[in-house]
Design an enzyme around this catalytic site. Structure first.
Site, PDB file in Angstrom:
ATOM      1  N   HIS A 134      -7.343   2.102  -8.882  1.00  0.00           N
ATOM      2  CA  HIS A 134      -8.567   2.283  -8.107  1.00  0.00           C
ATOM      3  C   HIS A 134      -8.381   3.391  -7.084  1.00  0.00           C
ATOM      4  CE1 HIS A 134     -11.427   0.857  -4.783  1.00  0.00           C
ATOM      5  NE2 HIS A 134     -12.168   1.425  -5.709  1.00  0.00           N
ATOM      6  N   LEU A 135      -7.552   3.167  -6.085  1.00  0.00           N
ATOM      7  CA  LEU A 135      -7.341   4.185  -5.049  1.00  0.00           C
ATOM      8  C   LEU A 135      -5.868   4.417  -4.723  1.00  0.00           C
ATOM      9  CD1 LEU A 135     -10.272   3.453  -2.574  1.00  0.00           C
ATOM     10  CD2 LEU A 135     -10.066   5.333  -4.185  1.00  0.00           C
ATOM     11  N   CYS A 158      -5.551  -4.040  -1.307  1.00  0.00           N
ATOM     12  CA  CYS A 158      -6.461  -3.086  -0.656  1.00  0.00           C
ATOM     13  C   CYS A 158      -7.925  -3.385  -0.955  1.00  0.00           C
ATOM     14  CB  CYS A 158      -6.130  -1.662  -1.086  1.00  0.00           C
ATOM     15  SG  CYS A 158      -4.501  -1.109  -0.549  1.00  0.00           S
ATOM     16  N   HIS A 159      -8.258  -3.573  -2.229  1.00  0.00           N
ATOM     17  CA  HIS A 159      -9.658  -3.772  -2.601  1.00  0.00           C
ATOM     18  C   HIS A 159      -9.865  -4.913  -3.582  1.00  0.00           C
ATOM     19  CE1 HIS A 159      -9.316   0.464  -1.260  1.00  0.00           C
ATOM     20  NE2 HIS A 159     -10.368   0.101  -0.554  1.00  0.00           N
ATOM     21  N   GLY A 160      -8.806  -5.694  -3.837  1.00  0.00           N
ATOM     22  CA  GLY A 160      -8.969  -6.929  -4.604  1.00  0.00           C
ATOM     23  C   GLY A 160      -8.948  -6.806  -6.112  1.00  0.00           C
TER      24      GLY A 160
END
Length: 194
Positions: A134-135, A158-160
């Protein structure tokens, strides 16, 4: 040539004497010499430019990573570094292999089987880049006691994003599975990444 006055014309014909005995004119020789000198000069300029673009010794040293996994027991993972990024190497348990193989790949966002993500003869050893797609965060789950997410693989805090036991994306914003780098087994207990 004879002139009309009866006196012999002694002016040479301009077309005579331009070519040498072998048929090559002096101008051709000068042209060939100039082009050759320009070519040698061009090579003298380009060779250092091209050679400076070659990777340095420290970069070449980081281009591969060799790992000894002889002490890696079933169910354990190790973290390593490859090209300044984390690598997760996990020896899957029979239950993790069974869970990965039980998933219908057509239901996955990035459909891949466990067999496609491992090497023949070493299906129980999963090697993935430890970077969320993702990132770029580092997912948890490679060490004992870390959150492995809802599917028992890896969890990106970070974002699940949740990954399963084959490091395939199952839930969250990550668009694809954790990347499997180029690697090969040089023996049953040694693998080379890169």
């Amino acid at each position: 040539m004879a002139s009309t006055t009866g006196i012999a014309d002694t002016t040479p014909d301009v077309t005579e004497g331009v070519e040498g005995e072998d048929g090559v004119r002096r101008r051709d020789f000068i042209n060939i010499a100039a082009v050759s000198a320009a070519g040698v000069g061009g090579l003298a300029v380009l060779l250092p430019l091209v050679s400076q673009m070659a990777p340095s010794k420290d970069v070449l040293a980081e281009s591969t990573t060799e790992l000894d996994i002889s002490s890696l027991d079933v169910g354990q993972s190790i973290k390593a570094v490859f090209r300044k990024q984390p690598i997760f190497v996990r020896r899957l348990t029979p239950a993790e292999i069974e869970a990965a193989n039980a998933v219908n790949t057509s239901s996955l966002r990035d459909p891949q089987t466990l067999e496609e993500r491992t090497k023949p003869g070493h299906e129980s050893v999963l090697v993935v880049m430890g970077v969320c797609t993702h990132l770029g965060c580092v997912p948890l789950g490679a060490q004992e006691g870390e959150n492995k997410g809802e599917f028992g693989g890896y969890f990106c805090p970070c974002h699940g994003s949740h990954y399963d036991t084959a490091a395939r994306i199952r839930k969250g914003p990550a668009p694809s599975n954790l990347v499997v780098p180029d690697y090969e087994f040089t023996s049953d207990t040694t693998l080379v990444i890169g």
